[in-house]
Design a protein around this motif. Structure first.
Motif, PDB file in Angstrom:
ATOM      1  N   ALA A 129      35.056 -37.170  64.255  1.00 55.47           N
ATOM      2  CA  ALA A 129      33.776 -36.753  64.812  1.00 55.47           C
ATOM      3  C   ALA A 129      33.822 -36.723  66.336  1.00 55.47           C
ATOM      4  O   ALA A 129      33.178 -35.880  66.976  1.00 55.47           O
ATOM      5  N   SER A 130      34.619 -37.629  66.922  1.00 55.79           N
ATOM      6  CA  SER A 130      34.746 -37.655  68.384  1.00 55.79           C
ATOM      7  C   SER A 130      35.693 -36.571  68.884  1.00 55.79           C
ATOM      8  O   SER A 130      35.435 -35.925  69.909  1.00 55.79           O
ATOM      9  N   LEU A 131      36.797 -36.366  68.170  1.00 55.61           N
ATOM     10  CA  LEU A 131      37.788 -35.380  68.591  1.00 55.61           C
ATOM     11  C   LEU A 131      37.271 -33.950  68.417  1.00 55.61           C
ATOM     12  O   LEU A 131      37.660 -33.052  69.176  1.00 55.61           O
ATOM     13  N   ARG A 132      36.457 -33.716  67.374  1.00 55.02           N
ATOM     14  CA  ARG A 132      35.924 -32.393  67.053  1.00 55.02           C
ATOM     15  C   ARG A 132      37.027 -31.324  67.049  1.00 55.02           C
ATOM     16  O   ARG A 132      36.992 -30.354  67.830  1.00 55.02           O
ATOM     17  N   PRO A 133      38.031 -31.484  66.171  1.00 54.73           N
ATOM     18  CA  PRO A 133      39.093 -30.474  66.104  1.00 54.73           C
ATOM     19  C   PRO A 133      38.559 -29.158  65.554  1.00 54.73           C
ATOM     20  O   PRO A 133      37.483 -29.097  64.944  1.00 54.73           O
ATOM     21  N   ALA A 134      39.353 -28.109  65.744  1.00 56.28           N
ATOM     22  CA  ALA A 134      38.968 -26.798  65.227  1.00 56.28           C
ATOM     23  C   ALA A 134      38.993 -26.768  63.704  1.00 56.28           C
ATOM     24  O   ALA A 134      38.263 -25.982  63.085  1.00 56.28           O
ATOM     25  N   LEU A 135      39.832 -27.646  63.105  1.00 56.00           N
ATOM     26  CA  LEU A 135      39.933 -27.683  61.643  1.00 56.00           C
ATOM     27  C   LEU A 135      40.542 -29.013  61.217  1.00 56.00           C
ATOM     28  O   LEU A 135      41.484 -29.498  61.851  1.00 56.00           O
ATOM     29  N   VAL A 136      39.993 -29.571  60.162  1.00 57.19           N
ATOM     30  CA  VAL A 136      40.590 -30.731  59.497  1.00 57.19           C
ATOM     31  C   VAL A 136      41.161 -30.254  58.170  1.00 57.19           C
ATOM     32  O   VAL A 136      40.487 -29.538  57.416  1.00 57.19           O
ATOM     33  N   VAL A 137      42.410 -30.633  57.890  1.00 53.31           N
ATOM     34  CA  VAL A 137      43.052 -30.292  56.621  1.00 53.31           C
ATOM     35  C   VAL A 137      43.192 -31.585  55.817  1.00 53.31           C
ATOM     36  O   VAL A 137      43.812 -32.549  56.271  1.00 53.31           O
ATOM     37  N   ALA A 138      42.594 -31.621  54.635  1.00 58.20           N
ATOM     38  CA  ALA A 138      42.592 -32.832  53.808  1.00 58.20           C
ATOM     39  C   ALA A 138      42.668 -32.428  52.337  1.00 58.20           C
ATOM     40  O   ALA A 138      42.663 -31.237  52.001  1.00 58.20           O
ATOM     41  N   GLN A 139      42.736 -33.411  51.464  1.00 59.55           N
ATOM     42  CA  GLN A 139      42.786 -33.126  50.037  1.00 59.55           C
ATOM     43  C   GLN A 139      41.415 -32.710  49.526  1.00 59.55           C
ATOM     44  O   GLN A 139      40.387 -33.246  49.946  1.00 59.55           O
ATOM     45  N   ALA A 140      41.427 -31.754  48.568  1.00 56.09           N
ATOM     46  CA  ALA A 140      40.190 -31.329  47.923  1.00 56.09           C
ATOM     47  C   ALA A 140      40.037 -31.949  46.547  1.00 56.09           C
ATOM     48  O   ALA A 140      38.918 -32.084  46.042  1.00 56.09           O
ATOM     49  N   THR A 141      41.163 -32.288  45.916  1.00 56.50           N
ATOM     50  CA  THR A 141      41.131 -32.946  44.610  1.00 56.50           C
ATOM     51  C   THR A 141      42.163 -34.059  44.608  1.00 56.50           C
ATOM     52  O   THR A 141      42.954 -34.199  45.551  1.00 56.50           O
ATOM     53  N   HIS A 142      42.147 -34.828  43.525  1.00 60.95           N
ATOM     54  CA  HIS A 142      42.993 -36.019  43.485  1.00 60.95           C
ATOM     55  C   HIS A 142      43.482 -36.263  42.065  1.00 60.95           C
ATOM     56  O   HIS A 142      42.768 -36.014  41.090  1.00 60.95           O
ATOM     57  N   ASP A 143      44.733 -36.716  41.977  1.00 65.63           N
ATOM     58  CA  ASP A 143      45.281 -37.261  40.724  1.00 65.63           C
ATOM     59  C   ASP A 143      45.428 -36.210  39.629  1.00 65.63           C
ATOM     60  O   ASP A 143      44.871 -36.332  38.539  1.00 65.63           O
ATOM     61  N   VAL A 144      46.220 -35.174  39.907  1.00 63.94           N
ATOM     62  CA  VAL A 144      46.515 -34.145  38.909  1.00 63.94           C
ATOM     63  C   VAL A 144      47.662 -34.635  38.024  1.00 63.94           C
ATOM     64  O   VAL A 144      48.793 -34.789  38.484  1.00 63.94           O
ATOM     65  N   ARG A 145      47.359 -34.873  36.766  1.00 62.16           N
ATOM     66  CA  ARG A 145      48.374 -35.331  35.803  1.00 62.16           C
ATOM     67  C   ARG A 145      48.156 -34.620  34.472  1.00 62.16           C
ATOM     68  O   ARG A 145      47.144 -33.935  34.269  1.00 62.16           O
TER      69      ARG A 145
END
Length: 714
Positions: free
Chosen positions: A571-587
């Protein structure tokens, strides 16, 4: 140790071989007499009380047998571990403390001689097992597991395997498909470290006692009490903070040795009635046998849970050899148990590589009754041969020709064939690790092979990259790239690293955030950043995807703190884009989910005006695909998983996600229409059971780059 695991534990190394076979007795450092015959004055008689090890203790020999049998049986058939390792740690401390204190009371301890005798007992049989394991691994082990085995064989030879595993953050509970064939040497390494350090502790305590005019025994006991308390507290706290590291931390295990030492120094004061001795003995044996069944200690060992097997060993020792018809001595002192105790050290050393190599050769995770019996029988035969052909001759030669330098030289000579063989194996591994091409060339399109309209112009016979022997090493090491890492002021849990630097300080910044599944994604992001002059930074914490809570280990306080600080920093850095996971634990079984904590994190970033690109998670398997390819060959159906078992045909968008969050679904690039294979476009997709190779991730750049460019803008 009790709990689920993949083959660890060790037998009393410091007092192995001669000390065990000569009656579980450690008398003087200078010599160990022949085992007393039944009926001799030194042999146990009816109603004897426990001693501190200054005479023959048949129940200790039998206890070793029980512990070693439990270790083997639990590993082979149950897929768990017993409390065997902790019993041996306690017995080592018990016997060593009694031996060294008696030696100091008689005049002093020759440290070089003490260390030399320990090395003569320990190194030759361990070297024979390492040589045999290396040769068998070259023949039977998948090439993808060679580099790991090479590294750990060297670490095992020099008694630092526990630190090697701790540094690699190895999962103690990993499957046989990924565990190392010499991983069990971690505990032997701790034994060796104790064998070096403990005599020094006794010498220091004895010298301090003499200066103060007090006896050596209470001085050593006092020091051991302090060490026990400090180590136990450290074991409990470090296990709670980082169990993976604490498991292999020698400092978190010291208390098990020193508690055994305290028992030896105070045992002469204990006098149990016969009935109490009978009860204590059986309580110890039954408690030890039940430890691995009653306690599920995954994620909680060593810590306070290790008190259970240590207390069981103490109960048997305190019970002594009562010789009552209902006592445990009749079982523990029987000929079969005494012989099993005498080969417990080589039995432990052999059973784990035999188990893993047999599992690899027969393509099984857990052996059935017939294969399990064959593994145990083979291990027993190898253990007996090691005792009679290696241990006994080496020790007899040492007694006939005593000498400090001879003992050290014997150990050094025994290591020579191990090091020569491992170095040769390393050289072969290095040659075979050279790739046959580069990602993106005609022969190795990787993920591009799944692009619409792709025409394959490469050779179908081209070798895949990375080669099997180096697939496990094909990992993204972001700290070694860019301009390094630094802490975030006021946020102690965070480490912000620059993976792709930008020449312009005002350049747009992309921050890749989360756990190792985001770390592996960096090669797909880097090319578009280089092309546009953007900066790529990372906020990575293993096992901690971006969320408002802990997803991989629910309730983990450190992960929750890290996530809160990461959201504040973003929130402080305010990057142009954050890349993170959208889902978790695909098995298999369609376990994929989007946890509410992830959605809440995206909404918090949206409130700060930070857009998010959410990457759909890649599959996690119950085996390592590279090893499967090594075993069954390229294109083998045994290595493919039906796509429908992992991903639904039409995934639902994450509920409650803000408009500033975009999902990047790469399942069509990672999987074919009907299966998710280990190889796509002649590039190996996975390096282990759930991480993508850096090579394959780099091949995703043409798919990922345009999506990022569209979100970040010109």
């Amino acid at each position: 140790m009790c709990g689920t695991a993949s083959g660890k534990g060790t037998v009393d190394a410091m007092t192995s071989t001669a000390d065990r076979r000569l009656g579980s007795r450690v008398d003087t450092p200078a010599a160990v007499p022949d085992r007393p015959a039944a009926g001799s004055p030194a042999a146990p008689g009816p109603g004897r009380q426990p001693s501190d090890g200054s005479r023959f203790r048949p129940e200790i020999e039998g206890l070793r047998a029980v512990a070693s049998v439990l270790v083997v049986v639990y590993h082979v058939w149950i897929g768990r571990v017993s409390g065997g390792v902790d019993v041996f740690f306690a017995l080592t401390g018990f016997l060593a403390a009694g031996q060294l204190v008696r030696a100091s009371e008689r005049g002093g301890i020759d440290l070089l001689a003490q260390w030399g005798r320990t090395l003569r007992r320990l190194v030759p049989p361990a070297a024979v097992v390492l040589v045999g394991t290396v040769v068998a691994s070259i023949l039977l082990l998948p090439e993808s597991r060679w580099p790991q085995a090479v590294r750990e064989a060297v670490a095992s030879a020099f008694f630092v395997e526990n630190w090697r595993l701790a540094a690699d953050a190895v999962d103690y509970y990993a499957s046989h498909d990924t565990a190392s064939v010499v991983q069990h040497f971690w505990s032997l390494s701790i034994q060796g470290q104790f064998a070096i350090a403990f005599p020094l502790v006794v010498v220091v305590a004895t010298l301090a006692a003499r200066r103060r005019g007090i006896a050596a025994r209470p001085a050593v006991a006092g020091l051991l009490a302090v060490v026990t308390a400090v180590s136990l507290v450290w074991s409990i706290t470090s296990t709670a903070a980082d169990q993976t590291y604490a498991y292999f931390d020698a400092l978190a295990r010291v208390w098990e040795f020193t508690l055994g030492g305290l028992l030896a120094l105070g045992l002469h004061r204990l006098r149990l009635p016969v009935w109490a001795g009978v009860a204590a003995g059986w309580l110890g044996i039954v408690g030890l046998a039940a430890c691995g069944v009653v306690l599920d200690v995954e994620g909680g060992f060593p810590g306070y849970l290790a008190l259970w097997p240590v207390a069981c060993a103490a109960a048997v020792i305190v019970a002594g050899d009562t010789d009552h018809r209902l006592g445990t001595t009749r079982l523990l002192a029987s000929r079969p148990m005494q012989y099993l105790g005498s080969i417990s050290f080589p039995l432990y050393l052999w059973h784990w590589p035999v188990l893993l190599l047999a599992s690899a050769a027969f393509h099984v995770e857990q052996p059935g009754p017939v294969l399990g019996l064959a593994i145990i029988g083979t291990s027993l035969m190898l253990a007996a041969a090691t005792r009679h052909l290696v241990e006994d001759p080496v020790l007899r030669r040492g007694r006939r020709r005593p000498g400090v330098l001879r003992d050290h030289r014997a150990a050094a000579v025994a290591l020579v064939p191990v090091l020569v063989l491992v170095l040769a194996w390393h050289a072969v591994t290095t040659v075979r690790a050279e790739p046959s091409g580069a990602v993106g060339d005609a022969d190795h399109p990787g993920a591009l092979a799944r692009a619409p309209g792709f025409v394959d112009r490469g050779s179908p016979d081209a070798e895949p990259i990375p080669p099997a022997v180096s697939a496990y090493e094909d990992w993204v090491r972001y700290r070694d790239a860019g301009t390094g890492c630094a802490g975030v002021p006021g946020l102690a849990a965070l480490e912000l690293c620059t993976y792709v630097p930008a020449p312009d300080p005002a350049a747009r910044t992309i921050v890749v955030v989360g756990d190792s599944h985001m770390q592996q994604f960096l090669p797909a992001v880097a090319p578009v950043a280089h092309e546009r002059g953007w900066r790529v930074q990372t906020l990575i914490r293993p096992g901690c995807p971006l969320s408002t809570t802990a997803e991989s280990n629910p309730g983990e306080a450190d992960c929750i703190t890290w996530n809160q600080e990461a959201l504040g920093a973003l929130a402080s850095l305010r990057p142009a884009l954050v890349v993170a996971q959208a889902t978790h634990d695909v098995r298999q079984g369609r376990t994929e989910r989007t946890p509410p904590g992830m959605v809440e994190a995206w909404n918090r970033l949206a409130s700060a005006g930070v857009p998010v690109l959410g990457v759909r998670d890649n599959p996690r398997f119950g085996y390592a695909p590279p090893s499967c390819v090594d075993t069954y060959g390229r294109g083998a159906p045994e290595c493919d998983v039906p796509r429908s078992d992992l991903y639904p045909a039409d995934p639902a968008p994450p509920g409650g996600a803000p408009s500033t969050m975009t999902v990047l679904d790469l399942s069509d690039s990672i999987c074919e229409p009907t299966v998710c294979p280990p190889e796509i476009g002649r590039v190996m997709v996975y390096l282990d059971d759930n991480h993508l190779t850096a090579t394959f991730t780099a091949s995703l750049a043409p798919v990922v780059g345009p999506r990022i460019a569209a979100l970040v803008g010109p």
